[in-house]
Design a protein around this motif. Sequence first.
Motif, PDB file in Angstrom:
ATOM      1  N   TRP A   1      38.310  -4.570 -17.627  1.00 24.74           N
ATOM      2  CA  TRP A   1      38.431  -5.735 -16.766  1.00 24.74           C
ATOM      3  C   TRP A   1      38.481  -5.437 -15.277  1.00 24.74           C
ATOM      4  O   TRP A   1      38.449  -6.373 -14.473  1.00 24.74           O
ATOM      5  N   ASN A   2      38.608  -4.177 -14.890  1.00 22.31           N
ATOM      6  CA  ASN A   2      38.673  -3.834 -13.463  1.00 22.31           C
ATOM      7  C   ASN A   2      39.744  -4.680 -12.770  1.00 22.31           C
ATOM      8  O   ASN A   2      40.871  -4.701 -13.214  1.00 22.31           O
ATOM      9  N   GLU A   3      39.367  -5.412 -11.717  1.00 23.71           N
ATOM     10  CA  GLU A   3      40.379  -6.141 -10.947  1.00 23.71           C
ATOM     11  C   GLU A   3      40.958  -7.338 -11.698  1.00 23.71           C
ATOM     12  O   GLU A   3      41.986  -7.904 -11.291  1.00 23.71           O
ATOM     13  N   LEU A   4      40.336  -7.747 -12.796  1.00 22.65           N
ATOM     14  CA  LEU A   4      40.880  -8.843 -13.603  1.00 22.65           C
ATOM     15  C   LEU A   4      41.973  -8.382 -14.559  1.00 22.65           C
ATOM     16  O   LEU A   4      42.618  -9.213 -15.199  1.00 22.65           O
ATOM     17  N   ALA A   5      42.166  -7.081 -14.690  1.00 24.15           N
ATOM     18  CA  ALA A   5      43.139  -6.551 -15.653  1.00 24.15           C
ATOM     19  C   ALA A   5      44.522  -7.151 -15.408  1.00 24.15           C
ATOM     20  O   ALA A   5      45.037  -7.116 -14.289  1.00 24.15           O
ATOM     21  N   GLY A   6      45.094  -7.721 -16.452  1.00 25.47           N
ATOM     22  CA  GLY A   6      46.416  -8.312 -16.361  1.00 25.47           C
ATOM     23  C   GLY A   6      46.440  -9.718 -15.806  1.00 25.47           C
ATOM     24  O   GLY A   6      47.526 -10.309 -15.658  1.00 25.47           O
ATOM     25  N   HIS A   7      45.286 -10.296 -15.500  1.00 21.82           N
ATOM     26  CA  HIS A   7      45.233 -11.651 -14.945  1.00 21.82           C
ATOM     27  C   HIS A   7      45.821 -12.637 -15.955  1.00 21.82           C
ATOM     28  O   HIS A   7      45.429 -12.668 -17.125  1.00 21.82           O
ATOM     29  N   ALA A   8      46.759 -13.450 -15.508  1.00 21.64           N
ATOM     30  CA  ALA A   8      47.483 -14.339 -16.423  1.00 21.64           C
ATOM     31  C   ALA A   8      46.550 -15.336 -17.098  1.00 21.64           C
ATOM     32  O   ALA A   8      46.695 -15.618 -18.300  1.00 21.64           O
ATOM     33  N   ARG A   9      45.582 -15.886 -16.356  1.00 18.18           N
ATOM     34  CA  ARG A   9      44.688 -16.882 -16.966  1.00 18.18           C
ATOM     35  C   ARG A   9      43.752 -16.235 -17.989  1.00 18.18           C
ATOM     36  O   ARG A   9      43.415 -16.857 -19.001  1.00 18.18           O
ATOM     37  N   LEU A  10      43.332 -15.005 -17.730  1.00 15.99           N
ATOM     38  CA  LEU A  10      42.518 -14.295 -18.711  1.00 15.99           C
ATOM     39  C   LEU A  10      43.316 -14.079 -19.989  1.00 15.99           C
ATOM     40  O   LEU A  10      42.831 -14.361 -21.097  1.00 15.99           O
ATOM     41  N   THR A  11      44.534 -13.577 -19.848  1.00 17.91           N
ATOM     42  CA  THR A  11      45.374 -13.315 -21.020  1.00 17.91           C
ATOM     43  C   THR A  11      45.634 -14.592 -21.808  1.00 17.91           C
ATOM     44  O   THR A  11      45.529 -14.610 -23.038  1.00 17.91           O
ATOM     45  N   ASP A  12      45.970 -15.668 -21.104  1.00 14.16           N
ATOM     46  CA  ASP A  12      46.249 -16.932 -21.780  1.00 14.16           C
ATOM     47  C   ASP A  12      45.007 -17.455 -22.499  1.00 14.16           C
ATOM     48  O   ASP A  12      45.101 -17.955 -23.633  1.00 14.16           O
ATOM     49  N   ALA A  13      43.840 -17.353 -21.856  1.00 18.20           N
ATOM     50  CA  ALA A  13      42.616 -17.889 -22.458  1.00 18.20           C
ATOM     51  C   ALA A  13      42.217 -17.101 -23.704  1.00 18.20           C
ATOM     52  O   ALA A  13      41.786 -17.686 -24.708  1.00 18.20           O
ATOM     53  N   VAL A  14      42.349 -15.782 -23.649  1.00 18.32           N
ATOM     54  CA  VAL A  14      42.021 -14.964 -24.814  1.00 18.32           C
ATOM     55  C   VAL A  14      43.011 -15.245 -25.947  1.00 18.32           C
ATOM     56  O   VAL A  14      42.626 -15.373 -27.116  1.00 18.32           O
ATOM     57  N   ARG A  15      44.284 -15.399 -25.608  1.00 18.62           N
ATOM     58  CA  ARG A  15      45.288 -15.685 -26.635  1.00 18.62           C
ATOM     59  C   ARG A  15      44.994 -17.036 -27.309  1.00 18.62           C
ATOM     60  O   ARG A  15      45.047 -17.160 -28.534  1.00 18.62           O
ATOM     61  N   GLN A  16      44.667 -18.033 -26.512  1.00 18.87           N
ATOM     62  CA  GLN A  16      44.364 -19.355 -27.066  1.00 18.87           C
ATOM     63  C   GLN A  16      43.092 -19.320 -27.915  1.00 18.87           C
ATOM     64  O   GLN A  16      43.015 -19.977 -28.964  1.00 18.87           O
ATOM     65  N   ALA A  17      42.094 -18.548 -27.463  1.00 16.45           N
ATOM     66  CA  ALA A  17      40.851 -18.428 -28.242  1.00 16.45           C
ATOM     67  C   ALA A  17      41.115 -17.780 -29.595  1.00 16.45           C
ATOM     68  O   ALA A  17      40.543 -18.191 -30.617  1.00 16.45           O
ATOM     69  N   MET A  18      41.980 -16.778 -29.608  1.00 15.37           N
ATOM     70  CA  MET A  18      42.308 -16.125 -30.881  1.00 15.37           C
ATOM     71  C   MET A  18      43.039 -17.081 -31.806  1.00 15.37           C
ATOM     72  O   MET A  18      42.828 -17.065 -33.028  1.00 15.37           O
ATOM     73  N   GLN A  19      43.878 -17.940 -31.251  1.00 18.53           N
ATOM     74  CA  GLN A  19      44.585 -18.912 -32.075  1.00 18.53           C
ATOM     75  C   GLN A  19      43.635 -19.975 -32.611  1.00 18.53           C
ATOM     76  O   GLN A  19      43.731 -20.360 -33.785  1.00 18.53           O
ATOM     77  N   ARG A  20      42.692 -20.443 -31.769  1.00 15.83           N
ATOM     78  CA  ARG A  20      41.751 -21.479 -32.202  1.00 15.83           C
ATOM     79  C   ARG A  20      40.840 -20.984 -33.316  1.00 15.83           C
ATOM     80  O   ARG A  20      40.429 -21.752 -34.184  1.00 15.83           O
ATOM     81  N   HIS A  21      40.499 -19.697 -33.268  1.00 21.63           N
ATOM     82  CA  HIS A  21      39.544 -19.141 -34.215  1.00 21.63           C
ATOM     83  C   HIS A  21      40.209 -18.115 -35.140  1.00 21.63           C
ATOM     84  O   HIS A  21      39.596 -17.149 -35.561  1.00 21.63           O
ATOM     85  N   ALA A  22      41.469 -18.372 -35.457  1.00 22.73           N
ATOM     86  CA  ALA A  22      42.248 -17.411 -36.244  1.00 22.73           C
ATOM     87  C   ALA A  22      41.639 -17.183 -37.618  1.00 22.73           C
ATOM     88  O   ALA A  22      41.679 -16.057 -38.144  1.00 22.73           O
ATOM     89  N   VAL A  23      41.074 -18.208 -38.228  1.00 13.45           N
ATOM     90  CA  VAL A  23      40.500 -18.057 -39.566  1.00 13.45           C
ATOM     91  C   VAL A  23      39.379 -17.027 -39.538  1.00 13.45           C
ATOM     92  O   VAL A  23      39.331 -16.108 -40.359  1.00 13.45           O
ATOM     93  N   LEU A  24      38.469 -17.156 -38.567  1.00 13.26           N
ATOM     94  CA  LEU A  24      37.366 -16.215 -38.446  1.00 13.26           C
ATOM     95  C   LEU A  24      37.855 -14.825 -38.070  1.00 13.26           C
ATOM     96  O   LEU A  24      37.473 -13.823 -38.678  1.00 13.26           O
ATOM     97  N   ILE A  25      38.716 -14.752 -37.071  1.00  8.22           N
ATOM     98  CA  ILE A  25      39.153 -13.456 -36.554  1.00  8.22           C
ATOM     99  C   ILE A  25      39.983 -12.694 -37.585  1.00  8.22           C
ATOM    100  O   ILE A  25      39.937 -11.457 -37.657  1.00  8.22           O
ATOM    101  N   ASP A  26      40.695 -13.425 -38.417  1.00 12.01           N
ATOM    102  CA  ASP A  26      41.506 -12.769 -39.452  1.00 12.01           C
ATOM    103  C   ASP A  26      40.734 -12.466 -40.731  1.00 12.01           C
ATOM    104  O   ASP A  26      41.313 -12.026 -41.713  1.00 12.01           O
ATOM    105  N   GLY A  27      39.421 -12.748 -40.698  1.00 12.22           N
ATOM    106  CA  GLY A  27      38.596 -12.303 -41.801  1.00 12.22           C
ATOM    107  C   GLY A  27      38.115 -13.353 -42.751  1.00 12.22           C
ATOM    108  O   GLY A  27      37.589 -13.046 -43.817  1.00 12.22           O
ATOM    109  N   GLY A  28      38.262 -14.630 -42.361  1.00 15.56           N
ATOM    110  CA  GLY A  28      37.767 -15.690 -43.233  1.00 15.56           C
ATOM    111  C   GLY A  28      36.405 -16.190 -42.790  1.00 15.56           C
ATOM    112  O   GLY A  28      35.896 -15.811 -41.742  1.00 15.56           O
ATOM    113  N   LYS A  29      35.805 -17.031 -43.571  1.00 17.35           N
ATOM    114  CA  LYS A  29      34.543 -17.645 -43.204  1.00 17.35           C
ATOM    115  C   LYS A  29      34.805 -18.733 -42.168  1.00 17.35           C
ATOM    116  O   LYS A  29      35.750 -19.515 -42.319  1.00 17.35           O
ATOM    117  N   PRO A  30      33.969 -18.813 -41.111  1.00 18.39           N
ATOM    118  CA  PRO A  30      34.208 -19.828 -40.072  1.00 18.39           C
ATOM    119  C   PRO A  30      33.897 -21.238 -40.586  1.00 18.39           C
ATOM    120  O   PRO A  30      33.166 -21.396 -41.554  1.00 18.39           O
TER     121      PRO A  30
END
Length: 238
Positions: free
Chosen positions: A209-238
Amino acid sequence: DDAAPVGGESFIQWVIEDDFANGRPQWEHVGVQMVASVAPYEEAKIRVLNGSHSCIAWAGTLAGLRFIHEGARSPAIRELAYDYITDDVIPCLDRPGAPSPVDLPRYRDVVLERFGNEAVRDTNQRVAMDAFSKIPGFIAPTIRERLAAGQSIASVAVLPALFLGFLRRWHAGALPYEYQDQAMDAATAHAICAAPDPVAAFCADAALWNELAGHARLTDAVRQAMQRHAVLIDGGKP
């Protein structure tokens, strides 16, 4: 004469910057796009084609698929790539006062259609590789520009979320193929996955991430994306 048929796609594009020292052939007469600058065409190729290609490969792997065309034909996976391009990439590349010379919505549709071509037989293994160089080159620029403009990064954040899910599968030895990444430090990648908060550790990695490393909005957005797509990311069919 060789009567053997050669398979090929109907799509073809060759863009050349029209900057020559002493004349040139009239390539435009045979379909070449002669342009003042190749930069916007290169940027469209990197962000639209390469970024969505990686999205489909990571998501397809998590869904238990082998080939790119399988993921591109999955409505749920195609929607992830479509939204990434439509919501976040196109606004970055086609700005008020600086329109892109590329018809980006049409290019998006052509790219996603091409990825669904069963005859190509491109594998998720090939396209998924080298994410530690692809994220900084293909994906982070869109995140950086959207954040600088105060805009949402919800759709583009799905791509690093998918890769983190993919990386955690690699960490657990549960990928269906060998993952190759010339830019990845394996010890660091394992440490990210083993951290108490893998999302925070992943988003704090300076190599990604270079200068974005640790950016709060990046971290929050990735965390929310993982929650929204938890079924797929955890190994289920989307």
